[in-house]
Design a protein around this motif. Structure first.
Motif, mmCIF file in Angstrom:
data_model
loop_
_atom_site.group_PDB
_atom_site.id
_atom_site.type_symbol
_atom_site.label_atom_id
_atom_site.label_comp_id
_atom_site.label_asym_id
_atom_site.label_seq_id
_atom_site.Cartn_x
_atom_site.Cartn_y
_atom_site.Cartn_z
ATOM 1 N N GLY A 167 0.740 -1.204 0.052
ATOM 2 C CA GLY A 167 -0.263 0.125 0.184
ATOM 3 C C GLY A 167 0.812 1.267 0.042
ATOM 4 N N LEU A 168 0.234 2.475 0.103
ATOM 5 C CA LEU A 168 0.856 3.693 -0.149
ATOM 6 C C LEU A 168 0.633 4.583 1.107
ATOM 7 N N ASP A 169 1.708 4.978 1.490
ATOM 8 C CA ASP A 169 1.549 6.016 2.871
ATOM 9 C C ASP A 169 0.962 7.442 2.279
ATOM 10 N N PRO A 170 0.502 8.257 3.086
ATOM 11 C CA PRO A 170 -0.283 9.517 2.546
ATOM 12 C C PRO A 170 0.534 10.301 1.731
ATOM 13 N N THR A 171 1.925 10.598 1.954
ATOM 14 C CA THR A 171 2.525 11.390 0.975
ATOM 15 C C THR A 171 2.565 10.659 -0.358
ATOM 16 N N GLU A 172 2.561 9.355 -0.270
ATOM 17 C CA GLU A 172 2.680 8.526 -1.764
ATOM 18 C C GLU A 172 1.289 8.694 -2.525
ATOM 19 N N GLN A 173 0.295 8.676 -1.846
ATOM 20 C CA GLN A 173 -1.173 8.972 -2.146
ATOM 21 C C GLN A 173 -1.330 10.153 -2.837
ATOM 22 N N LYS A 174 -0.955 11.336 -2.246
ATOM 23 C CA LYS A 174 -0.719 12.640 -2.829
ATOM 24 C C LYS A 174 0.069 12.657 -4.149
ATOM 25 N N ILE A 175 1.130 11.780 -4.365
ATOM 26 C CA ILE A 175 1.828 11.808 -5.245
ATOM 27 C C ILE A 175 1.255 11.137 -6.332
ATOM 28 N N LEU A 203 12.259 -3.147 -6.211
ATOM 29 C CA LEU A 203 11.881 -1.955 -5.705
ATOM 30 C C LEU A 203 10.698 -1.276 -6.611
ATOM 31 N N TYR A 204 10.936 -1.462 -7.818
ATOM 32 C CA TYR A 204 9.982 -0.811 -8.908
ATOM 33 C C TYR A 204 8.928 -1.609 -8.815
ATOM 34 N N ALA A 205 8.958 -2.958 -9.117
ATOM 35 C CA ALA A 205 8.020 -3.727 -8.778
ATOM 36 C C ALA A 205 6.769 -3.530 -7.694
ATOM 37 N N ARG A 206 7.502 -3.321 -6.689
ATOM 38 C CA ARG A 206 6.800 -3.168 -5.594
ATOM 39 C C ARG A 206 6.111 -1.629 -5.374
ATOM 40 N N ALA A 207 6.728 -0.715 -6.026
ATOM 41 C CA ALA A 207 5.924 0.373 -6.112
ATOM 42 C C ALA A 207 4.826 0.328 -7.278
ATOM 43 N N SER A 208 4.955 -0.258 -8.228
ATOM 44 C CA SER A 208 3.934 -0.571 -9.338
ATOM 45 C C SER A 208 2.546 -1.369 -8.527
ATOM 46 N N GLN A 209 3.052 -2.403 -7.801
ATOM 47 C CA GLN A 209 2.037 -3.259 -7.172
ATOM 48 C C GLN A 209 1.221 -2.393 -5.931
ATOM 49 N N ASP A 210 2.035 -1.536 -5.252
ATOM 50 C CA ASP A 210 1.595 -0.798 -4.255
ATOM 51 C C ASP A 210 0.517 0.189 -4.774
ATOM 52 N N ALA A 211 0.704 0.721 -6.305
ATOM 53 C CA ALA A 211 -0.293 1.572 -6.769
ATOM 54 C C ALA A 211 -1.239 0.945 -7.539
ATOM 55 N N GLU A 226 0.701 7.985 -17.954
ATOM 56 C CA GLU A 226 0.285 8.243 -16.381
ATOM 57 C C GLU A 226 0.795 7.151 -15.622
ATOM 58 N N ARG A 227 0.688 5.959 -16.048
ATOM 59 C CA ARG A 227 1.196 4.717 -15.403
ATOM 60 C C ARG A 227 2.770 4.855 -15.051
ATOM 61 N N GLY A 228 3.624 5.033 -16.124
ATOM 62 C CA GLY A 228 4.998 5.187 -15.924
ATOM 63 C C GLY A 228 5.245 6.205 -15.030
ATOM 64 N N ALA A 229 4.667 7.586 -15.025
ATOM 65 C CA ALA A 229 4.860 8.696 -14.022
ATOM 66 C C ALA A 229 4.524 8.226 -12.713
ATOM 67 N N VAL A 230 3.382 7.493 -12.601
ATOM 68 C CA VAL A 230 3.108 7.048 -10.941
ATOM 69 C C VAL A 230 4.253 6.214 -10.648
ATOM 70 N N ARG A 231 4.603 5.023 -11.337
ATOM 71 C CA ARG A 231 5.383 3.990 -10.959
ATOM 72 C C ARG A 231 6.827 4.911 -10.574
ATOM 73 N N ALA A 232 7.262 5.843 -11.564
ATOM 74 C CA ALA A 232 8.658 6.522 -11.579
ATOM 75 C C ALA A 232 8.625 7.183 -10.324
ATOM 76 N N ALA A 233 7.639 8.069 -10.087
ATOM 77 C CA ALA A 233 7.559 8.939 -8.911
ATOM 78 C C ALA A 233 7.665 8.275 -7.616
ATOM 79 N N LEU A 234 6.769 7.082 -7.535
ATOM 80 C CA LEU A 234 7.026 6.479 -6.149
ATOM 81 C C LEU A 234 8.369 5.810 -6.052
ATOM 82 N N LEU A 235 8.963 5.432 -7.043
ATOM 83 C CA LEU A 235 10.098 4.758 -7.094
ATOM 84 C C LEU A 235 11.416 5.959 -6.626
ATOM 85 N N ILE A 236 11.419 6.953 -7.309
ATOM 86 C CA ILE A 236 12.352 7.721 -6.956
ATOM 87 C C ILE A 236 12.021 8.426 -5.528
#
Length: 434
Positions: A23-31, A360-368, A419-429
């Protein structure tokens, strides 16, 4: 870093596929919300960049696209600069944007401004589909879509208050499709940035697997070129196979067929792209073209072959080159031949560090909620800029947009993949720089 092979690689990739969604923390949800709220602006930026022709040899167009993206980085508080290449290289240069901070890993983001479509190309600059969610155009997926993903990911981080303190460098090269020589110059600044980084992420187009799931690249094959020169004994054709030997063309055919039969192994390819043969041969090496003159009743005395070689690692390269030299040395009667090799792009080896980034990238994708991420086989991609930095830092490629037909008149892009790529990249960064 040591290359990972066999069972260890398979086990590591299995871990990637079973990464648990936390899952995503509050900041990640804002991202994520910031990315989704600005999807129309992302598409507008893509269209604006694609409508500027930036074929590698169109220096002005490359600089114009660079200026467009430079403004975006300036607005994000990055320090930006344009790096010119020496005039003799006939390349536009590169855009670099940096942001200093005091936390997390130092992240290097890579993209490129140029395309394979030079001015005058008949390929339409931009065509939006009729409600099918796709666009066609020059470089939409390779790789202006990836450049836009970088910018949109960073914009989302800023809107969520997560960019301050992050240590990020961005380099968009102006000649990725045909890197200027010497590469020690055209990629020297990139190497220096890598030396001051901990992680490199490259945004070449994403290649979905057979089930349509996103992937990333943990390894890419190296590239080299080779040139074969063959000499024969010119004479009347009635003497071929006999007193006048076999001639340059037959010897060339023998060598190339022996390469095909005796040198091939998994992950290794070698492609003769240009062959000229006859009694008078002229090669324009700079433009990869030439002329040949000969007559059917005259045995050819000269053949030239220009080709490439792609390999997984240096031991594979060395094996291949040794076999090829041995084949060349066993000439047919009345002929002689030489072969020369020149390295171009180094290999991006599959390493534990690269696989950790993939996890790490796969986890970010799954969490989103965007599914897991698979790994693309190294032989399924061409050469890319990531290979110049992969020997120095943990690296991951293929984080860009998804499309079909790269380098062709049918190059297109799945708009939603931005959109999908930006979400994954932003969370990973974000997770790397916390």
């Amino acid at each position: 870093m040591r290359r990972m092979t066999g069972a260890l690689l398979a086990a590591a990739l299995a871990c990637v596929h079973t990464a648990r969604a936390d899952g995503l923390d509050p900041t990640e949800q804002k991202i994520v919300a910031a990315v989704k709220a600005h999807a129309p602006q992302a598409l507008a930026l893509l269209e604006q960049s694609v409508r500027i022709n930036s074929g590698t040899m169109n220096a002005r167009g490359v600089r114009d696209v660079g200026q467009l993206f430079r403004k975006a980085f300036d607005d994000l508080g990055f320090s930006t600069r344009w790096i010119d290449m020496p005039p003799g290289m006939h390349r536009a240069g590169h855009l670099v944007a940096t942001r200093d901070g005091n936390r997390g890993k130092r992240v290097l983001l890579l993209g490129h401004l140029d395309t394979v479509f030079e001015p005058g190309s008949p390929v339409p600059a931009w065509q939006q589909g009729a409600g099918d969610g796709r666009v066609r155009g020059q470089g939409v997926s390779d790789m202006k879509g990836g450049d836009v993903i970088v910018i949109e990911a960073l914009r989302a981080l800023q809107r969520a208050g997560a960019l301050d303190g992050a240590r990020i460098a961005v380099m968009f090269t102006g000649d990725e499709e045909e890197a200027g020589n010497p590469k020690s110059v055209s990629r020297g600044d990139m190497v220096e940035l890598a030396k001051r980084s901990d992680v490199a992420l490259s945004f070449e187009s994403n290649i979905p697997d057979n089930e349509g799931q996103a992937t990333a690249t943990v390894g890419r094959r190296a590239t080299a070129t080779w040139e074969l020169q063959v000499q024969g004994r010119q004479g009347h054709s009635m003497g071929v196979f006999g007193t006048n030997g076999y001639g340059a063309v037959y010897e060339t055919a023998r060598i190339l067929d022996a390469f095909r039969r005796e040198v091939a192994e998994p992950g290794l390819t070698f492609n003769p792209g240009v062959i000229l043969g006859g009694t008078d041969v002229t090669l324009d090496d700079a433009n990869s073209r030439g002329t040949a003159f000969g007559k059917t009743n005259v045995i050819a005395n000269t053949t030239v072959v220009k080709a490439d070689l792609r390999y997984l690692d240096y031991p594979q390269r060395d094996r291949a080159q040794a076999r090829m030299r041995d084949i060349v040395a066993h000439s047919l009667p009345g002929t002689s031949a030489t072969i020369a090799f020149h390295d171009s792009y180094p290999p991006m080896a599959v390493t534990p560090g690269n696989l950790k980034l993939l996890d790490l990238y796969a986890r970010a994708s799954q969490d989103a909620g965007l599914g897991t991420i698979g790994a693309v086989p190294a032989e399924a991609r061409g050469a890319g800029d990531i290979q110049f930095v992969a020997p120095l830092v943990d690296s991951l490629d293929g984080l860009g947009a998804s499309g079909h037909g790269a380098h062709s008149p049918d190059e297109d892009l799945d708009v939603a993949s931005i959109e999908r790529g930006a979400v994954r990249a932003a969370l990973l960064i974000y997770r790397l720089t916390r």
